[in-house]
Design a protein around this motif. Sequence first.
Motif, PDB file in Angstrom:
ATOM      1  N   LEU A  16      77.021-119.914 -11.780  1.00  0.00           N
ATOM      2  CA  LEU A  16      78.408-119.998 -11.330  1.00  0.00           C
ATOM      3  C   LEU A  16      78.420-120.363  -9.862  1.00  0.00           C
ATOM      4  N   PHE A  17      79.478-120.974  -9.402  1.00  0.00           N
ATOM      5  CA  PHE A  17      79.653-121.161  -7.972  1.00  0.00           C
ATOM      6  C   PHE A  17      79.955-119.809  -7.334  1.00  0.00           C
ATOM      7  N   LEU A  18      79.498-119.653  -6.104  1.00  0.00           N
ATOM      8  CA  LEU A  18      79.639-118.370  -5.431  1.00  0.00           C
ATOM      9  C   LEU A  18      80.752-118.431  -4.403  1.00  0.00           C
ATOM     10  N   PHE A  19      81.496-117.346  -4.340  1.00  0.00           N
ATOM     11  CA  PHE A  19      82.545-117.207  -3.325  1.00  0.00           C
ATOM     12  C   PHE A  19      82.233-115.948  -2.535  1.00  0.00           C
ATOM     13  N   LEU A  20      82.103-116.078  -1.216  1.00  0.00           N
ATOM     14  CA  LEU A  20      81.767-114.933  -0.382  1.00  0.00           C
ATOM     15  C   LEU A  20      83.057-114.289   0.099  1.00  0.00           C
ATOM     16  N   ASN A  21      83.338-113.098  -0.407  1.00  0.00           N
ATOM     17  CA  ASN A  21      84.637-112.488  -0.146  1.00  0.00           C
ATOM     18  C   ASN A  21      84.684-111.753   1.180  1.00  0.00           C
ATOM     19  N   GLN A  22      83.610-111.059   1.484  1.00  0.00           N
ATOM     20  CA  GLN A  22      83.597-110.264   2.706  1.00  0.00           C
ATOM     21  C   GLN A  22      82.719-110.958   3.740  1.00  0.00           C
ATOM     22  N   ALA A  23      83.177-111.064   4.957  1.00  0.00           N
ATOM     23  CA  ALA A  23      82.407-111.723   5.999  1.00  0.00           C
ATOM     24  C   ALA A  23      81.221-110.862   6.398  1.00  0.00           C
ATOM     25  N   ASN A  24      80.016-111.476   6.376  1.00  0.00           N
ATOM     26  CA  ASN A  24      78.835-110.787   6.867  1.00  0.00           C
ATOM     27  C   ASN A  24      78.747-111.000   8.373  1.00  0.00           C
ATOM     28  N   GLY A  25      77.853-110.248   9.033  1.00  0.00           N
ATOM     29  CA  GLY A  25      77.672-110.450  10.456  1.00  0.00           C
ATOM     30  C   GLY A  25      77.129-111.842  10.732  1.00  0.00           C
ATOM     31  N   TRP A 356      88.524-107.593  -3.249  1.00  0.00           N
ATOM     32  CA  TRP A 356      87.831-106.451  -3.839  1.00  0.00           C
ATOM     33  C   TRP A 356      86.930-105.829  -2.780  1.00  0.00           C
ATOM     34  N   ASN A 357      86.549-104.579  -2.991  1.00  0.00           N
ATOM     35  CA  ASN A 357      85.645-103.909  -2.059  1.00  0.00           C
ATOM     36  C   ASN A 357      84.235-104.463  -2.250  1.00  0.00           C
ATOM     37  N   ASN A 358      83.592-104.793  -1.130  1.00  0.00           N
ATOM     38  CA  ASN A 358      82.282-105.429  -1.201  1.00  0.00           C
ATOM     39  C   ASN A 358      81.523-105.124   0.091  1.00  0.00           C
ATOM     40  N   PRO A 359      80.355-104.482   0.044  1.00  0.00           N
ATOM     41  CA  PRO A 359      79.638-104.086  -1.172  1.00  0.00           C
ATOM     42  C   PRO A 359      80.291-102.893  -1.859  1.00  0.00           C
ATOM     43  N   VAL A 360      79.819-102.609  -3.069  1.00  0.00           N
ATOM     44  CA  VAL A 360      80.390-101.533  -3.858  1.00  0.00           C
ATOM     45  C   VAL A 360      79.289-100.547  -4.236  1.00  0.00           C
ATOM     46  N   SER A 361      79.627 -99.265  -4.185  1.00  0.00           N
ATOM     47  CA  SER A 361      78.678 -98.236  -4.559  1.00  0.00           C
ATOM     48  C   SER A 361      78.882 -97.812  -6.019  1.00  0.00           C
ATOM     49  N   ASP A 362      80.102 -97.380  -6.346  1.00  0.00           N
ATOM     50  CA  ASP A 362      80.386 -96.921  -7.713  1.00  0.00           C
ATOM     51  C   ASP A 362      81.559 -97.677  -8.340  1.00  0.00           C
ATOM     52  N   HIS A 408      76.564 -97.393 -13.058  1.00  0.00           N
ATOM     53  CA  HIS A 408      75.384 -97.455 -13.920  1.00  0.00           C
ATOM     54  C   HIS A 408      74.524 -98.696 -13.645  1.00  0.00           C
ATOM     55  N   LEU A 409      75.019 -99.605 -12.816  1.00  0.00           N
ATOM     56  CA  LEU A 409      74.269-100.832 -12.553  1.00  0.00           C
ATOM     57  C   LEU A 409      73.266-100.629 -11.417  1.00  0.00           C
ATOM     58  N   ALA A 410      72.166-101.344 -11.511  1.00  0.00           N
ATOM     59  CA  ALA A 410      71.143-101.291 -10.470  1.00  0.00           C
ATOM     60  C   ALA A 410      71.637-102.015  -9.223  1.00  0.00           C
ATOM     61  N   GLN A 411      71.037-101.683  -8.091  1.00  0.00           N
ATOM     62  CA  GLN A 411      71.371-102.383  -6.862  1.00  0.00           C
ATOM     63  C   GLN A 411      71.031-103.867  -7.001  1.00  0.00           C
ATOM     64  N   GLY A 412      71.844-104.697  -6.365  1.00  0.00           N
ATOM     65  CA  GLY A 412      71.593-106.127  -6.422  1.00  0.00           C
ATOM     66  C   GLY A 412      72.877-106.908  -6.290  1.00  0.00           C
ATOM     67  N   VAL A 413      72.798-108.193  -6.570  1.00  0.00           N
ATOM     68  CA  VAL A 413      73.944-109.089  -6.466  1.00  0.00           C
ATOM     69  C   VAL A 413      74.392-109.479  -7.866  1.00  0.00           C
ATOM     70  N   TYR A 414      75.709-109.426  -8.110  1.00  0.00           N
ATOM     71  CA  TYR A 414      76.293-109.743  -9.414  1.00  0.00           C
ATOM     72  C   TYR A 414      77.411-110.772  -9.225  1.00  0.00           C
ATOM     73  N   SER A 427      85.604-117.158  -9.663  1.00  0.00           N
ATOM     74  CA  SER A 427      84.279-116.549  -9.604  1.00  0.00           C
ATOM     75  C   SER A 427      83.968-116.101  -8.190  1.00  0.00           C
ATOM     76  N   GLY A 428      83.269-114.999  -8.068  1.00  0.00           N
ATOM     77  CA  GLY A 428      82.904-114.467  -6.763  1.00  0.00           C
ATOM     78  C   GLY A 428      81.662-113.603  -6.858  1.00  0.00           C
ATOM     79  N   LYS A 429      81.210-113.141  -5.720  1.00  0.00           N
ATOM     80  CA  LYS A 429      79.978-112.383  -5.635  1.00  0.00           C
ATOM     81  C   LYS A 429      80.263-110.921  -5.325  1.00  0.00           C
ATOM     82  N   VAL A 430      79.543-110.034  -5.991  1.00  0.00           N
ATOM     83  CA  VAL A 430      79.638-108.590  -5.747  1.00  0.00           C
ATOM     84  C   VAL A 430      78.254-108.071  -5.407  1.00  0.00           C
ATOM     85  N   VAL A 431      78.151-107.354  -4.311  1.00  0.00           N
ATOM     86  CA  VAL A 431      76.883-106.747  -3.913  1.00  0.00           C
ATOM     87  C   VAL A 431      76.934-105.264  -4.258  1.00  0.00           C
ATOM     88  N   LYS A 432      76.040-104.824  -5.138  1.00  0.00           N
ATOM     89  CA  LYS A 432      75.982-103.416  -5.569  1.00  0.00           C
ATOM     90  C   LYS A 432      74.937-102.707  -4.735  1.00  0.00           C
TER      91      LYS A 432
END
Length: 433
Positions: A16-25, A356-362, A408-414, A427-432
Amino acid sequence: MINSIRHFLVLPVFILFLFLNQANGQDTIRVMQYNLLFYGLYTDFCTEQNNNNDDKDEYLRTILGHFQPDIFTVNELGRGAHNLTRIRDQVLNTGDVDYFEHATYTNTGNGWFANGLFYNSRKLGLYDEVIVSTLLRDINLYTLYYKSDDLEFTGDTVFITLIVAHLKAGQTTSDQQMRTTMVSNVMNYLDASNYSGNIMFMGDFNMKSSFEQAFQIMVNNVNPEIRFYDPIDITGVWGNNSEMAPYHTQSPRTGSHPCFVTGGLDDRYDFILTSRSIMEGLNGFQYVENSYTAIGQDGNRFNQSLINPPNYSQPPEIIDALYNMSDHLPVMLDMVSVELVNSINYQFPEKIHITWNNPVSDILSIDLGIKHGIRFNIDIFSISGVKVENYSSRYHSEGELIKLDLSHLAQGVYILRIVSQDGYTFSGKVVKV
């Protein structure tokens, strides 16, 4: 003739194409270009006494240690790969620093000089190398990739190509024609190979003005994807022009010297030109406004040396090192990494703002930002394409948040994929974490 030396980077397949929702440093990438003046090459006029390599290493350590470039390109590297290795091991990788690497040494015409590239391997990796051979000497195209924080998960990266050239010296008609031929060879290769995006054309151009044909081929190319821009946009006659004094890069010395060109600072020979993509931040890197500089130049040097009148533009040890290192000044600029927004998968019929909240814990909380009810499906995929979560909506109300439990998901990018009842997708990216 074009030769290619390839370094293969194995990247995960994109689904999928990626969309970066939250600005990183933002990360700063500093680029420096320098003509090293017969580095590692002794002749009957540039000798071990007047251009000693051990001394040059010390001067270069002082300069690079102060400015700390992440990309360092050079001209006038003497014959032999050992000169690249020497700069890497004895100049760059000293003290606590051990992360600089260099590109492959090339000198297909076995000339006096070669070009070189060094890079900070914590931030960048070498992806590809191409040699554009000319009758005089190689022009090197080095492509680097950026080691973003989530590269190991996504394979999503940014590339930058550095074209390093040492063009023919001299101002006769034949000298200018040779420069035109050398530049044309490169531009024709870029055009035929469909280069675009982040590109820099840098080196010792040996040009007296922006009106020279070789320069015009670079900055007014018919193909906008390979059209280059001067970050400081200084056009006109550079050579022997007092109005251009703040931009001159040769020569830091007056008087006479058997190895160094002298006569004072009166020529702008050294350049870093960039593509529109870098100037405007279209593909992950953006030029930092006002960062371009000829190091050691304070505008008070026309036909004068770097040290007389007194130069306070840099610390004394830097001015001394620049004066003794080379008959050129290095040029430098900064870029910052910028967020990429890919709108190809943003196909909702109205302009809405999905957050959406990103990264996400639960709990992943999604706000569709719509002003009327809608039905939709939400899928969460692993980066390898496996669906790991699904949510099918009832009739969604304005302002209602969708909450998905991802504990229940492992850490990583979804990959988050939203499909409306009408078949529109996002489509967008979620960091768990």
